[in-house]
Design a protein around this motif. Structure first.
Motif, PDB file in Angstrom:
ATOM      1  N   PRO A   2       0.793  -1.234   0.000  1.00  0.00           N
ATOM      2  CA  PRO A   2       0.000   0.000   0.000  1.00  0.00           C
ATOM      3  C   PRO A   2       0.827   1.287   0.000  1.00  0.00           C
ATOM      4  CG  PRO A   2      -0.867  -1.538   1.607  1.00  0.00           C
ATOM      5  CD  PRO A   2       0.411  -2.128   1.079  1.00  0.00           C
ATOM      6  N   GLN A  13       4.054  -9.362  -4.201  1.00  0.00           N
ATOM      7  CA  GLN A  13       3.093 -10.134  -4.992  1.00  0.00           C
ATOM      8  C   GLN A  13       3.758 -10.948  -6.105  1.00  0.00           C
ATOM      9  OE1 GLN A  13       0.206 -10.579  -3.920  1.00  0.00           O
ATOM     10  NE2 GLN A  13       0.005  -8.893  -2.499  1.00  0.00           N
ATOM     11  N   ILE A  22      -1.290 -11.533  -8.349  1.00  0.00           N
ATOM     12  CA  ILE A  22      -2.622 -10.909  -8.351  1.00  0.00           C
ATOM     13  C   ILE A  22      -2.973 -10.354  -9.726  1.00  0.00           C
ATOM     14  CG2 ILE A  22      -2.690 -10.441  -5.864  1.00  0.00           C
ATOM     15  CD1 ILE A  22      -1.841  -7.544  -6.483  1.00  0.00           C
ATOM     16  N   SER A  25      -6.548  -9.313 -10.944  1.00  0.00           N
ATOM     17  CA  SER A  25      -7.358  -9.063  -9.753  1.00  0.00           C
ATOM     18  C   SER A  25      -7.636  -7.574  -9.600  1.00  0.00           C
ATOM     19  CB  SER A  25      -6.602  -9.559  -8.516  1.00  0.00           C
ATOM     20  OG  SER A  25      -7.187  -9.066  -7.328  1.00  0.00           O
ATOM     21  N   PRO A  26      -8.796  -7.208  -9.061  1.00  0.00           N
ATOM     22  CA  PRO A  26      -9.056  -5.791  -8.800  1.00  0.00           C
ATOM     23  C   PRO A  26      -8.109  -5.220  -7.735  1.00  0.00           C
ATOM     24  CG  PRO A  26     -10.897  -7.149  -8.054  1.00  0.00           C
ATOM     25  CD  PRO A  26      -9.933  -8.055  -8.759  1.00  0.00           C
ATOM     26  N   ASP A  27      -7.427  -6.095  -6.989  1.00  0.00           N
ATOM     27  CA  ASP A  27      -6.474  -5.649  -5.973  1.00  0.00           C
ATOM     28  C   ASP A  27      -5.131  -5.232  -6.574  1.00  0.00           C
ATOM     29  OD1 ASP A  27      -8.301  -6.191  -3.944  1.00  0.00           O
ATOM     30  OD2 ASP A  27      -7.597  -8.258  -3.741  1.00  0.00           O
ATOM     31  N   ARG A  28      -4.926  -5.526  -7.852  1.00  0.00           N
ATOM     32  CA  ARG A  28      -3.662  -5.181  -8.504  1.00  0.00           C
ATOM     33  C   ARG A  28      -3.571  -3.666  -8.632  1.00  0.00           C
ATOM     34  NH1 ARG A  28      -1.897  -6.412 -14.575  1.00  0.00           N
ATOM     35  NH2 ARG A  28       0.346  -6.311 -14.317  1.00  0.00           N
ATOM     36  N   PRO A  29      -2.447  -3.076  -8.207  1.00  0.00           N
ATOM     37  CA  PRO A  29      -2.312  -1.615  -8.269  1.00  0.00           C
ATOM     38  C   PRO A  29      -2.435  -1.075  -9.691  1.00  0.00           C
ATOM     39  CG  PRO A  29      -0.585  -2.577  -6.912  1.00  0.00           C
ATOM     40  CD  PRO A  29      -1.284  -3.719  -7.581  1.00  0.00           C
TER      41      PRO A  29
END
Length: 62
Positions: A2, A13, A22, A25-29
């Motif tokens: 973060p 990751q 990831i 994934s929607p979590d990927r920056p």
């Protein structure tokens, strides 16, 4: 990560084969998702790609 990461430190990751764990994934920056592979970035080998990314990190560090 973060708060980002320092240059030269692998992303938490990345898997053992340097694959993004990831990807998709929607979590990927957003910064990762915005990178578009090119021959300039990737070169002809994984070592060339790492060298390019390392240089980019050093050029853009605060």
């Amino acid at each position: 990560m973060p708060q980002g990461k320092p240059a030269g430190v692998a992303c938490i990751q990345l898997g053992a084969q340097r694959q993004c764990l990831i990807f998709g994934s929607p979590d990927r920056p957003a910064v990762c998702a915005s990178l578009q592979p090119s021959h300039e970035m990737c070169g002809d080998s994984p070592a060339a790609a790492i060298a390019w990314l390392t240089a980019l990190e050093h050029l853009t560090r605060p």
